[in-house]
Enzyme design. Structure first.
Site, PDB file in Angstrom:
ATOM      1  CG  ASP A 158      44.055  34.903  34.602  1.00  0.00           C
ATOM      2  OD1 ASP A 158      43.260  33.951  34.679  1.00  0.00           O
ATOM      3  OD2 ASP A 158      44.789  35.232  35.540  1.00  0.00           O
ATOM      4  CB  SER A 159      40.392  36.032  37.077  1.00  0.00           C
ATOM      5  OG  SER A 159      41.418  35.224  37.605  1.00  0.00           O
ATOM      6  CE1 TYR A 172      36.941  37.718  36.848  1.00  0.00           C
ATOM      7  CE2 TYR A 172      37.016  36.314  34.895  1.00  0.00           C
ATOM      8  CZ  TYR A 172      36.995  37.579  35.459  1.00  0.00           C
ATOM      9  OH  TYR A 172      37.004  38.682  34.648  1.00  0.00           O
ATOM     10  CB  CYS A 199      41.247  32.441  32.970  1.00  0.00           C
ATOM     11  SG  CYS A 199      40.234  32.274  34.450  1.00  0.00           S
ATOM     12  CG  ASN A 200      42.661  26.244  33.868  1.00  0.00           C
ATOM     13  OD1 ASN A 200      42.775  25.205  33.238  1.00  0.00           O
ATOM     14  ND2 ASN A 200      43.718  26.984  34.169  1.00  0.00           N
ATOM     15  CB  THR A 201      37.689  30.020  36.402  1.00  0.00           C
ATOM     16  OG1 THR A 201      38.698  29.580  37.308  1.00  0.00           O
ATOM     17  CG2 THR A 201      36.358  30.048  37.109  1.00  0.00           C
ATOM     18  CD  GLU A 259      45.486  38.389  41.049  1.00  0.00           C
ATOM     19  OE1 GLU A 259      45.656  39.440  40.436  1.00  0.00           O
ATOM     20  OE2 GLU A 259      45.577  37.263  40.495  1.00  0.00           O
ATOM     21  CB  CYS A 317      44.175  27.401  38.642  1.00  0.00           C
ATOM     22  SG  CYS A 317      44.083  29.170  39.062  1.00  0.00           S
ATOM     23  CB  THR A 318      46.632  30.446  34.315  1.00  0.00           C
ATOM     24  OG1 THR A 318      45.592  31.369  34.688  1.00  0.00           O
ATOM     25  CG2 THR A 318      46.199  29.650  33.117  1.00  0.00           C
ATOM     26  CG  HIS A 319      46.225  32.840  39.698  1.00  0.00           C
ATOM     27  ND1 HIS A 319      45.212  32.965  38.773  1.00  0.00           N
ATOM     28  CD2 HIS A 319      46.407  34.075  40.232  1.00  0.00           C
ATOM     29  CE1 HIS A 319      44.797  34.231  38.764  1.00  0.00           C
ATOM     30  NE2 HIS A 319      45.505  34.919  39.631  1.00  0.00           N
TER      31      HIS A 319
HETATM   32  N1  DGL Z   1      43.648  31.909  36.810  1.00  0.00           N
HETATM   33  C1  DGL Z   1      42.356  31.438  36.910  1.00  0.00           C
HETATM   34  C2  DGL Z   1      42.196  30.020  36.384  1.00  0.00           C
HETATM   35  O1  DGL Z   1      43.010  29.574  35.624  1.00  0.00           O
HETATM   36  C3  DGL Z   1      41.455  31.655  38.054  1.00  0.00           C
HETATM   37  C4  DGL Z   1      41.766  32.222  39.369  1.00  0.00           C
HETATM   38  C5  DGL Z   1      40.509  32.845  39.952  1.00  0.00           C
HETATM   39  O2  DGL Z   1      40.186  33.943  39.500  1.00  0.00           O
HETATM   40  O3  DGL Z   1      39.846  32.235  40.803  1.00  0.00           O
HETATM   41  O4  DGL Z   1      41.230  29.358  36.701  1.00  0.00           O
END
Ligand code: DGL
Length: 271
Positions: A12-13, A44, A75-77, A154, A186-188
């Site tokens: 992940d990012s 990301y 990470c979705n991105t 984050e 988004c996994t965050h």
């Molecule tokens: N956790 C990430 C996702 O699922 C991205 C967060 C990021 O780096 O912008 O997209």
């Protein structure tokens, strides 16, 4: 030759993929996990697609050297722009988070009105709309980028009053859309889940795309006959970050509810 005892790799990012790991620890306790968060280069979301592809390859190559038996792009991105390329080049199964989230939303919705929230990159890619429309063309999809969410998580501010305010203000455009299902794309975002649920109301079902992904990981372990057994679980899980191990550890300890996880700092791509 890879064996069933090798680890599953998660990338992940930053700390977001830990929401996927949390579910993996619950559903797949026999599996060993190696996690890499590219915290130094997070977020990301605002980055150009080519750069996200390059960073995702750098993370992937780091984990391949550790001999993983499966890769989860948590990470979705990164999934939106790099999954196809990475899958085409690797011999191990590669799992992304977008299809499992889309399938779960289609299963849950009753009024066919689904919302998707994610980073700029994920929303711009149109990956969720494409995945959902391919299966159910008559579904109404409302997408919204929430670029402020991942940085709040984050920086470990997801319990703060600032987080509450930002979540409430950002989600306002969704409130009149009569959604009954909202994908946390988004996994965050699962770390902001109570705040998101509060704004959306209890009638909206939130879909945690990362958690849904672990079901798919479990199925693929069985399909390829590469699941580990309790007898063979030996070494401990490994966590790596390109950023501050201390911050990573604070969030991981709280979120995963494990004490003293071992987090090591690494460098990627000439950092
Ligand atoms: N956790 C990430 C996702 O699922 C991205 C967060 C990021 O780096 O912008 O997209």
């Amino acid at each position: 030759m890879l064996t069933n005892q090798e680890a599953i790799g998660f990338i992940d990012s930053g700390v977001g993929g830990l929401t996927v790991v949390k579910e993996a620890l619950k559903q797949l306790p026999n599996e060993r996990i190696i996690y890499l968060g590219d915290t130094a280069r997070c977020p990301y979301g605002p980055r150009p697609a080519e750069q996200v592809v390059q960073f995702t390859w750098e993370m992937t190559n780091f984990l391949l050297e550790k001999k993983i038996k499966m890769l989860v792009i948590a990470c979705n991105t990164a999934t939106a722009v790099a999954l196809d390329d990475i899958r085409a080049h690797l011999e191990i199964p590669v799992v992304g988070v977008i299809l499992p989230g889309s399938r779960a939303a289609l299963k849950m919705t009753k009024n066919n009105r689904i919302g998707v929230i994610g980073t700029d990159g994920t929303i711009k890619s149109g990956a969720y709309s494409a995945a959902i429309k391919k299966k159910a063309p008559n579904t109404s999809i409302t997408s919204l980028a929430c670029p402020k969410f991942a940085p709040i998580v984050e920086s470990n501010e997801f319990h703060s009053s600032v987080a509450k305010k930002v979540v409430s203000e950002t989600l306002q455009p969704l409130l009149l859309k009569q959604l009954d299902t909202l994908i946390l794309g988004c996994t965050h975002y699962p770390l902001l889940r109570p705040l998101i649920q509060n704004v959306m109301g209890s009638n909206v079902t939130l879909i945690d795309s990362g958690a849904e992904t672990v079901g798919e990981v479990s199925m693929l372990l069985d399909y390829f006959d590469i699941a580990n057994t309790p007898q063979n679980k030996s070494a401990v899980n490994e966590f790596y970050t390109t950023g501050s191990p201390k911050m990573f550890q604070t969030i991981a300890d709280e979120w995963l509810d494990i004490e003293d996880i071992n987090v090591q700092h690494i460098r990627l791509g000439g950092q």
